[in-house]
Design an enzyme around this catalytic site. Sequence first.
Site, PDB file in Angstrom:
ATOM      1  N   HIS A  99      62.874 -12.720   3.893  1.00 20.43           N
ATOM      2  CA  HIS A  99      62.777 -11.525   3.060  1.00 20.43           C
ATOM      3  C   HIS A  99      63.307 -10.289   3.802  1.00 20.43           C
ATOM      4  O   HIS A  99      63.328 -10.244   5.040  1.00 20.43           O
ATOM      5  CB  HIS A  99      61.330 -11.323   2.620  1.00 20.43           C
ATOM      6  CG  HIS A  99      60.900 -12.346   1.611  1.00 20.43           C
ATOM      7  ND1 HIS A  99      59.713 -12.273   0.919  1.00 20.43           N
ATOM      8  CD2 HIS A  99      61.522 -13.474   1.169  1.00 20.43           C
ATOM      9  CE1 HIS A  99      59.631 -13.298   0.082  1.00 20.43           C
ATOM     10  NE2 HIS A  99      60.705 -14.047   0.233  1.00 20.43           N
ATOM     11  N   GLU A 101      62.069  -7.419   4.241  1.00 20.89           N
ATOM     12  CA  GLU A 101      61.079  -6.759   5.105  1.00 20.89           C
ATOM     13  C   GLU A 101      60.997  -7.459   6.461  1.00 20.89           C
ATOM     14  O   GLU A 101      60.934  -6.828   7.518  1.00 20.89           O
ATOM     15  CB  GLU A 101      59.688  -6.774   4.448  1.00 20.89           C
ATOM     16  CG  GLU A 101      59.625  -6.065   3.099  1.00 20.89           C
ATOM     17  CD  GLU A 101      59.921  -6.968   1.895  1.00 20.89           C
ATOM     18  OE1 GLU A 101      60.774  -7.869   2.009  1.00 20.89           O
ATOM     19  OE2 GLU A 101      59.295  -6.743   0.848  1.00 20.89           O
ATOM     20  N   CYS A 128      55.048 -10.547   3.035  1.00 25.49           N
ATOM     21  CA  CYS A 128      55.621  -9.346   3.672  1.00 25.49           C
ATOM     22  C   CYS A 128      54.545  -8.295   3.909  1.00 25.49           C
ATOM     23  O   CYS A 128      54.603  -7.563   4.909  1.00 25.49           O
ATOM     24  CB  CYS A 128      56.766  -8.796   2.829  1.00 25.49           C
ATOM     25  SG  CYS A 128      58.213  -9.867   2.898  1.00 25.49           S
TER      26      CYS A 128
HETATM   27  O1  LIG Z   1      58.959  -9.186  -0.637  1.00 21.39           O
HETATM   28  C1  LIG Z   1      60.029  -9.702  -1.015  1.00 21.39           C
HETATM   29  C2  LIG Z   1      60.090 -10.546  -2.098  1.00 21.39           C
HETATM   30  C3  LIG Z   1      61.261 -11.184  -2.388  1.00 21.39           C
HETATM   31  N1  LIG Z   1      62.349 -10.985  -1.621  1.00 21.39           N
HETATM   32  C4  LIG Z   1      63.585 -11.712  -1.921  1.00 21.39           C
HETATM   33  C5  LIG Z   1      63.493 -13.193  -1.779  1.00 21.39           C
HETATM   34  C6  LIG Z   1      64.508 -13.704  -2.755  1.00 21.39           C
HETATM   35  O2  LIG Z   1      65.788 -13.745  -2.105  1.00 21.39           O
HETATM   36  C7  LIG Z   1      64.513 -12.636  -3.838  1.00 21.39           C
HETATM   37  C8  LIG Z   1      63.682 -13.016  -5.054  1.00 21.39           C
HETATM   38  O3  LIG Z   1      64.404 -13.912  -5.799  1.00 21.39           O
HETATM   39  P1  LIG Z   1      64.168 -14.086  -7.392  1.00 21.39           P
HETATM   40  O4  LIG Z   1      65.351 -14.882  -7.836  1.00 21.39           O
HETATM   41  O5  LIG Z   1      64.144 -12.714  -7.996  1.00 21.39           O
HETATM   42  O6  LIG Z   1      62.863 -14.784  -7.552  1.00 21.39           O
HETATM   43  O7  LIG Z   1      63.924 -11.495  -3.267  1.00 21.39           O
HETATM   44  C9  LIG Z   1      62.312 -10.121  -0.568  1.00 21.39           C
HETATM   45  O8  LIG Z   1      63.322  -9.906   0.151  1.00 21.39           O
HETATM   46  N2  LIG Z   1      61.147  -9.482  -0.304  1.00 21.39           N
HETATM   47 ZN   LIG Z   2      58.292 -10.842   0.950  1.00 21.53          ZN
END
Ligand SMILES: O=c1ccn([C@H]2C[C@H](O)[C@@H](COP(=O)(O)O)O2)c(=O)[nH]1
Ligand SMILES: [Zn+2]
Length: 189
Positions: A99, A101, A128
């Site tokens: 992610h 973060e 996160c």
């Molecule tokens: O706290 C967060 C939550 C999600 N992400 C990222 C992880 C994934 O690459 C996308 C979410 O994918 P969807 O197709 O919208 O479910 O977002 C993040 O970086 N931080």
């Molecule tokens: Zn996350």
Amino acid sequence: MASPSGSSADGSGKAQEAPQTSEKAREVLADDYYFMGIAGLAAKKSKDPMTQVGACIVNQEKKIVGVGYNGMPRDSKNLPWSRNAEKEEAERKYLYVCHAELNAIMNKNSADLKGCTMYVTLFPCNECAKLILQAGIKEVVYFSEKNDTPASTAASKKMLEDAAVPLRKFEPKEAIVIDFSKLQHHSAK
Ligand SMILES: O=c1ccn([C@H]2C[C@H](O)[C@@H](COP(=O)(O)O)O2)c(=O)[nH]1
Ligand SMILES: [Zn+2]
């Protein structure tokens, strides 16, 4: 003050500097726009075909100490980006993706992140939120919220609120546009 032509207006006969008022007025970006803008720019680097997320960590002196976006782990080559719920869990991105973060925290260029603020384009998930708390980050500013993972979002809110970490939604009133032609330097003469 000097007249626009640069001739003396004070009787000294010396040409003086042009007054500041004759210089082109510049808009100065407010902190929230700047830091969320950096997070948004970082998000544009993500290869996630569905959701690009960016994060920017700022210390108490308003210096940027970490930036990241969601991406596959270092050196990985063939991990899937699919979110398709009909696929096996191992064929979907969620078990693998780092992610934004996490990456911003890992990319930190200071000894620690105690007392910092995290700007993040998407509300942090529960995992996160744990990282944010353990890193000692003291404020979270987010832009959008994911509405397809309510339990994770609720747990994240619960943890951050329980630890008295303020959560603030960034509500921009205008867009930030970078017009590179306006960054072109024009010589003084
Ligand atoms: O706290 C967060 C939550 C999600 N992400 C990222 C992880 C994934 O690459 C996308 C979410 O994918 P969807 O197709 O919208 O479910 O977002 C993040 O970086 N931080
Ligand atoms: Zn996350």
